[in-house]
Design a protein around this motif. Structure first.
Motif, PDB file in Angstrom:
ATOM      1  N   THR A  39       0.835  -1.199   0.000  1.00  0.00           N
ATOM      2  CA  THR A  39       0.000   0.000   0.000  1.00  0.00           C
ATOM      3  C   THR A  39       0.869   1.248   0.000  1.00  0.00           C
ATOM      4  O   THR A  39       2.061   1.212   0.292  1.00  0.00           O
ATOM      5  CB  THR A  39      -0.924   0.040   1.227  1.00  0.00           C
ATOM      6  N   GLY A  40       0.228   2.359  -0.334  1.00  0.00           N
ATOM      7  CA  GLY A  40       0.866   3.659  -0.257  1.00  0.00           C
ATOM      8  C   GLY A  40      -0.102   4.632   0.380  1.00  0.00           C
ATOM      9  O   GLY A  40      -1.268   4.315   0.610  1.00  0.00           O
ATOM     10  N   GLY A  41       0.397   5.828   0.677  1.00  0.00           N
ATOM     11  CA  GLY A  41      -0.467   6.862   1.227  1.00  0.00           C
ATOM     12  C   GLY A  41      -1.002   6.573   2.605  1.00  0.00           C
ATOM     13  O   GLY A  41      -2.035   7.121   3.002  1.00  0.00           O
ATOM     14  N   GLY A  42      -0.328   5.712   3.354  1.00  0.00           N
ATOM     15  CA  GLY A  42      -0.750   5.427   4.718  1.00  0.00           C
ATOM     16  C   GLY A  42      -1.884   4.437   4.844  1.00  0.00           C
ATOM     17  O   GLY A  42      -2.388   4.209   5.950  1.00  0.00           O
TER      18      GLY A  42
ATOM     19  N   VAL B 277      -0.131  -2.449  -5.937  1.00  0.00           N
ATOM     20  CA  VAL B 277      -0.024  -1.373  -4.962  1.00  0.00           C
ATOM     21  C   VAL B 277      -1.393  -0.699  -4.834  1.00  0.00           C
ATOM     22  O   VAL B 277      -1.992  -0.311  -5.833  1.00  0.00           O
ATOM     23  CB  VAL B 277       1.026  -0.330  -5.382  1.00  0.00           C
ATOM     24  N   ILE B 278      -1.876  -0.569  -3.611  1.00  0.00           N
ATOM     25  CA  ILE B 278      -3.185   0.023  -3.367  1.00  0.00           C
ATOM     26  C   ILE B 278      -3.005   1.352  -2.632  1.00  0.00           C
ATOM     27  O   ILE B 278      -2.366   1.403  -1.574  1.00  0.00           O
ATOM     28  CB  ILE B 278      -4.075  -0.904  -2.522  1.00  0.00           C
ATOM     29  N   TYR B 279      -3.558   2.403  -3.200  1.00  0.00           N
ATOM     30  CA  TYR B 279      -3.567   3.717  -2.557  1.00  0.00           C
ATOM     31  C   TYR B 279      -4.960   3.986  -1.993  1.00  0.00           C
ATOM     32  O   TYR B 279      -5.958   3.456  -2.508  1.00  0.00           O
ATOM     33  CB  TYR B 279      -3.199   4.808  -3.566  1.00  0.00           C
TER      34      TYR B 279
ATOM     35  N   SER C 171      -6.562   2.685  -6.858  1.00  0.00           N
ATOM     36  CA  SER C 171      -7.149   3.500  -5.798  1.00  0.00           C
ATOM     37  C   SER C 171      -8.228   2.671  -5.105  1.00  0.00           C
ATOM     38  O   SER C 171      -9.166   2.200  -5.752  1.00  0.00           O
ATOM     39  CB  SER C 171      -7.776   4.772  -6.401  1.00  0.00           C
ATOM     40  N   TRP C 172      -8.100   2.497  -3.800  1.00  0.00           N
ATOM     41  CA  TRP C 172      -9.074   1.690  -3.070  1.00  0.00           C
ATOM     42  C   TRP C 172     -10.450   2.351  -3.057  1.00  0.00           C
ATOM     43  O   TRP C 172     -11.475   1.679  -3.146  1.00  0.00           O
ATOM     44  CB  TRP C 172      -8.594   1.420  -1.650  1.00  0.00           C
TER      45      TRP C 172
END
Length: 250
Positions: free
Chosen positions: A56-59, A93-95, A132-133
């Motif tokens: 993941t990204g963006g926390g 990768v999931i943001y 994008s989740w």
């Protein structure tokens, strides 16, 4: 034992029955699958989870539900192909929301312009798939960023994404080109004329985007695609070896 425990143990993860049931129930285009299709999709999703690597990204904090939802939707297009159709890459990768990708573009004079592209998903040839989740959670009403990006991966299986995926025996490339590009050119003309199309106008950007967007429609809104482009629906039916419209009628 949780899904991540299975992954750490280097064994094929087993998706819990209740989590799988919740995932399928929340996605109408999966809920209409036959019992046999749902069983095969679950096994394929488990194989997918064992082979691919999620981050993941963006926390954003990763959890089982996210992984299973993406695996289930991403494996639907390859239900009749097998996991080898997603060979050559491993990363997802999931943001939490849309993300920014820096771009460079040279104009006719050779001047390089830099800009930021805000995206809900992207598939890199030979590289990761990014989602994008928030957008992934919008699935079910004709918009499906997961199927869209996985369709790009299928398109890239035989090289650069160009709207012509690797075609199996019995589906000649000349038929694909005739039907697919006739539909795309017609759609582009409709968008250019200012028509408010029911199909996302983004599909007119490039043949690769037309394939990805129409794959979304194929699985989520087959009646719409059949009404708009019946020959293209038949082409995608023969390519994916699935008939979502027949599932709705069953």
């Amino acid at each position: 034992m949780g899904l991540f425990d299975w992954l750490r143990g280097r064994r094929r993860p087993e998706i819990a029955a209740d989590l799988w049931a919740q995932t399928v129930a929340g996605l109408p285009f999966l809920a209409v699958l036959t019992v046999d299709e749902q069983k095969r999709l679950k096994l394929l999703a488990e194989e997918f989870l064992a082979e691919k690597e999620f981050s993941t990204g963006g926390g954003l904090e990763l959890n089982d539900a996210m992984c299973v939802a993406i695996a289930a939707q991403g494996c639907l297009p390859i239900l009749e192909f097998g996991l080898s159709a997603y060979r050559g890459w491993v990363g997802i990768v999931i943001y939490p929301d849309e993300f920014v990708v820096p771009r460079q573009m040279a104009d006719e004079d050779g001047v390089v312009h830099e800009y930021d592209d805000v995206l809900s998903g992207e598939a890199w040839e030979g590289g990761p798939l990014i989602i994008s989740w928030r957008d992934a959670q919008m699935a079910g009403d004709g918009y499906n960023v997961v199927i869209h990006e996985f369709a790009h991966k299928l398109d890239m299986l035989n090289g650069e994404a160009d709207g012509i995926p690797a075609l199996h025996a019995g589906l000649p490339v000349d038929r694909w080109e005739k039907v697919f590009f006739a539909a795309w050119e017609d759609f582009c003309q409709r968008v250019d004329s200012g028509e408010e199309t029911r199909i996302d106008p983004y599909a007119s950007e490039h043949p690769a985007e037309f394939f990805a967007v129409l794959s979304e429609n194929f699985f989520e809104q087959p009646a719409l695609l059949t009404a708009e482009y019946p020959e293209l629906y038949a082409l995608l039916r023969d390519y994916y070896r699935q008939d979502p419209l027949a599932r709705l009628a069953a």
